[in-house]
Design a protein around this motif. Structure first.
Motif, PDB file in Angstrom:
ATOM      1  N   PRO A 127       0.827  -1.218   0.000  1.00 34.93           N
ATOM      2  CA  PRO A 127       0.000   0.000   0.000  1.00 34.93           C
ATOM      3  C   PRO A 127       0.858   1.263   0.000  1.00 34.93           C
ATOM      4  CG  PRO A 127      -0.782  -1.570   1.632  1.00 34.93           C
ATOM      5  CD  PRO A 127       0.540  -2.085   1.149  1.00 34.93           C
ATOM      6  N   THR A 128       0.476   2.235  -0.814  1.00 29.24           N
ATOM      7  CA  THR A 128       1.279   3.457  -0.920  1.00 29.24           C
ATOM      8  C   THR A 128       1.289   4.254   0.375  1.00 29.24           C
ATOM      9  OG1 THR A 128      -0.648   4.619  -1.809  1.00 29.24           O
ATOM     10  CG2 THR A 128       0.881   3.636  -3.395  1.00 29.24           C
ATOM     11  N   TRP A 129       0.225   4.170   1.188  1.00 25.97           N
ATOM     12  CA  TRP A 129       0.169   4.972   2.401  1.00 25.97           C
ATOM     13  C   TRP A 129       1.207   4.525   3.428  1.00 25.97           C
ATOM     14  CZ3 TRP A 129      -0.787   2.082   6.689  1.00 25.97           C
ATOM     15  CH2 TRP A 129      -1.502   0.895   6.539  1.00 25.97           C
TER      16      TRP A 129
ATOM     17  N   ARG B 244       4.230   4.403   2.909  1.00 33.10           N
ATOM     18  CA  ARG B 244       5.421   5.213   2.678  1.00 33.10           C
ATOM     19  C   ARG B 244       5.214   6.682   3.045  1.00 33.10           C
ATOM     20  NH1 ARG B 244       4.926   2.134  -2.076  1.00 33.10           N
ATOM     21  NH2 ARG B 244       4.471   3.945  -3.380  1.00 33.10           N
ATOM     22  N   GLU B 245       4.017   6.996   3.516  1.00 38.76           N
ATOM     23  CA  GLU B 245       3.727   8.383   3.877  1.00 38.76           C
ATOM     24  C   GLU B 245       4.281   8.708   5.268  1.00 38.76           C
ATOM     25  OE1 GLU B 245      -0.470   8.677   3.611  1.00 38.76           O
ATOM     26  OE2 GLU B 245      -0.527   8.431   1.413  1.00 38.76           O
TER      27      GLU B 245
ATOM     28  N   ARG C  80       4.551   9.872   9.128  1.00 42.71           N
ATOM     29  CA  ARG C  80       3.625   9.698  10.252  1.00 42.71           C
ATOM     30  C   ARG C  80       4.171  10.435  11.471  1.00 42.71           C
ATOM     31  NH1 ARG C  80       5.633   4.960  13.000  1.00 42.71           N
ATOM     32  NH2 ARG C  80       7.267   3.958  11.753  1.00 42.71           N
TER      33      ARG C  80
ATOM     34  N   ARG D 276       3.827   3.477  15.271  1.00 38.31           N
ATOM     35  CA  ARG D 276       2.902   2.556  14.595  1.00 38.31           C
ATOM     36  C   ARG D 276       3.037   1.159  15.207  1.00 38.31           C
ATOM     37  NH1 ARG D 276       3.422   2.684   8.422  1.00 38.31           N
ATOM     38  NH2 ARG D 276       1.890   4.381   8.652  1.00 38.31           N
TER      39      ARG D 276
ATOM     40  N   GLU E  43      -0.640   4.747  16.421  1.00 40.17           N
ATOM     41  CA  GLU E  43      -1.437   4.256  15.294  1.00 40.17           C
ATOM     42  C   GLU E  43      -1.410   2.728  15.355  1.00 40.17           C
ATOM     43  OE1 GLU E  43      -1.147   4.027  10.391  1.00 40.17           O
ATOM     44  OE2 GLU E  43       0.404   5.040  11.581  1.00 40.17           O
TER      45      GLU E  43
ATOM     46  N   ARG F 233      -6.906   0.717  12.440  1.00 36.44           N
ATOM     47  CA  ARG F 233      -7.341   0.293  11.112  1.00 36.44           C
ATOM     48  C   ARG F 233      -7.249  -1.221  11.004  1.00 36.44           C
ATOM     49  NH1 ARG F 233      -5.028   2.767   5.592  1.00 36.44           N
ATOM     50  NH2 ARG F 233      -4.507   4.404   7.060  1.00 36.44           N
TER      51      ARG F 233
END
Length: 416
Positions: A231-233, A235-236, A238, A242, A275, A296
């Motif tokens: 998933p690309t997110w 690599r976002e 934070r 996590r 997260e 999530r």
């Protein structure tokens, strides 16, 4: 060179073989996976060739049976009784099911399955003539076939649990496959047991290595947890730690719904500024329900893609989760429900990389404090980094594949 992989009923017990199988194929060798029917899809998705000739060994059923025996002897830590052998639903009373009677009624059938599997594997081996056999801890067909053909057999560990480890609470009962078909005697190839294992492919770093009487072939852990996209997110950027929660579907299936920890985990993490990613599949995924902000639920994202972006992983103590976390250098919070997970949990705790408590005794308050310690006390991250570095120094699957070719050439009549 031809290499036969012999695998048991449990997919996560043999996924550690996949990177080595890729390396063997990339070097020009042929690889075949001798397996029961429901492992065919997993083998195909890994880019391997399954040979579907084994019947299911019913490992889940046998594990449930073990839990019923424990419950009858007063060694059952959960509020709900163990699952029914057939349906997986909790039984209402221990009097509703007689595990010893079931064993007597089904003994002949289970032995027939074991005899079929032994003979089918040997028959295939005699036809295909592999130069060596690689197998997991729960496969007896692999070492049997190798012994009959006179070729090397190599046990691949799925984590820090080995052929000499005993099932907790059951002295003398090991995780090593049992030759219930008496196949070694029928084929006149000696006896089967831990002392019969000559070679072990071991991905565990020195900090969690177990003692072996066999020759150890170290290998670098290149985690494979099944196919899937990145998933690309992930690599976002934070702004908070996590935490990844991975829970094996087999845990609820074997130990019952009372072992499902997600409600406790949600309560524990609600007061922490983190997260949380829940990677739970199957029926367990549907049971999660609505989650608070910052949490999530996910499906089908391979763990080896998630963990390099995480600061902590929570899991059940399974070999796949443990080894993937070690390779990623992530501190671990393990809640083992029983069996080999207890042994694995003990070894990673002693290595300083994890906090561990039996699933049935880990309440939300303990989980919250353990997670805070793992996230904020630097010694856990230091230990995780050390073990990751040790794993990176081990021979790659390509190097081990070359070593196996030399072993086959030196010790295999089929290779000459």
């Amino acid at each position: 060179m031809r290499v036969m992989l012999a695998v048991s009923d449990w997919t996560t017990h043999w996924l550690n073989m996949v990177p080595l199988a890729w390396a063997l194929q990339a070097a020009g060798h042929e690889v075949r996976v001798v397996c029961p029917p429901f492992q065919t899809v997993a083998a195909e998705r890994a880019g391997l060739v399954p040979v579907e000739i084994l019947r299911p060994g019913e490992l889940v059923t046998k594990a449930r049976m073990h839990n019923h025996v424990n419950a009858r002897s007063g060694h059952w830590p959960y509020a709900e009784l163990p699952p029914d052998l057939a349906t997986g639903a909790p039984v209402r009373s221990l009097d509703d099911f007689d595990p010893f009677g079931w064993i007597e009624e089904n003994k002949a059938r289970l032995i027939d399955v074991a005899v079929h599997n032994a003979d089918a594997a040997v028959e295939f081996g005699r036809w295909w003539r592999p130069h060596l056999v690689v197998h997991d801890l729960m496969s007896v067909e692999g070492p049997l076939t190798a012994r009959v053909l006179g070729v090397p057999a190599l046990l691949t560990l799925w984590g820090p649990v080995g052929p000499d480890d005993e099932v907790p609470g059951v002295p003398g009962l090991r995780f090593l496959a049992v030759d219930s078909a008496r196949a070694f005697a029928r084929y006149d190839v000696g006896e089967w047991g831990p002392e019969a294992i000559e070679h072990v492919i071991d991905p565990c770093p020195p900090g969690v290595e177990l003692p072996l009487r066999a020759r150890r072939l170290p290998i670098r852990q290149l985690p494979y947890n099944g196919p899937g996209g990145w998933p690309t997110w992930l690599r976002e950027p934070r702004d908070k730690p996590r935490v990844c929660v991975v829970w094996g579907t087999s845990v609820s299936s074997v130990f019952g719904q009372g072992s499902f920890p997600v409600p406790r985990l949600v309560e524990a993490f609600a007061d922490l500024d983190v997260e949380v990613l829940f990677t739970v599949t199957g029926a367990d995924h549907e049971r999660i329900g609505a989650l608070p902000a910052g949490m999530r639920a996910m499906r089908e994202v391979p763990l080896h893609l998630l963990l390099p972006t995480c600061d902590l992983v929570v899991h059940h103590g399974g070999g796949g989760s443990t080894m993937t976390a070690l390779a990623a250098g992530v501190p671990q919070l393990a809640l083992p429900p029983g069996g080999d997970q207890e042994i694995i949990g003990d070894r990673i705790a002693r290595a300083g990389v994890a906090r561990v408590r039996h699933n049935a005794r880990a309440d939300a308050a303990w989980i919250r404090q353990a997670a805070a310690d793992l996230l904020h006390e630097p010694e856990y991250r230091t230990a995780a980094d050390r073990l990751r570095a040790q794993m990176a120094e081990r021979p790659t699957p390509a190097q081990v594949a070359a070593e196996l070719a030399e072993l086959a050439a030196a010790g295999s009549p089929a290779a000459r």
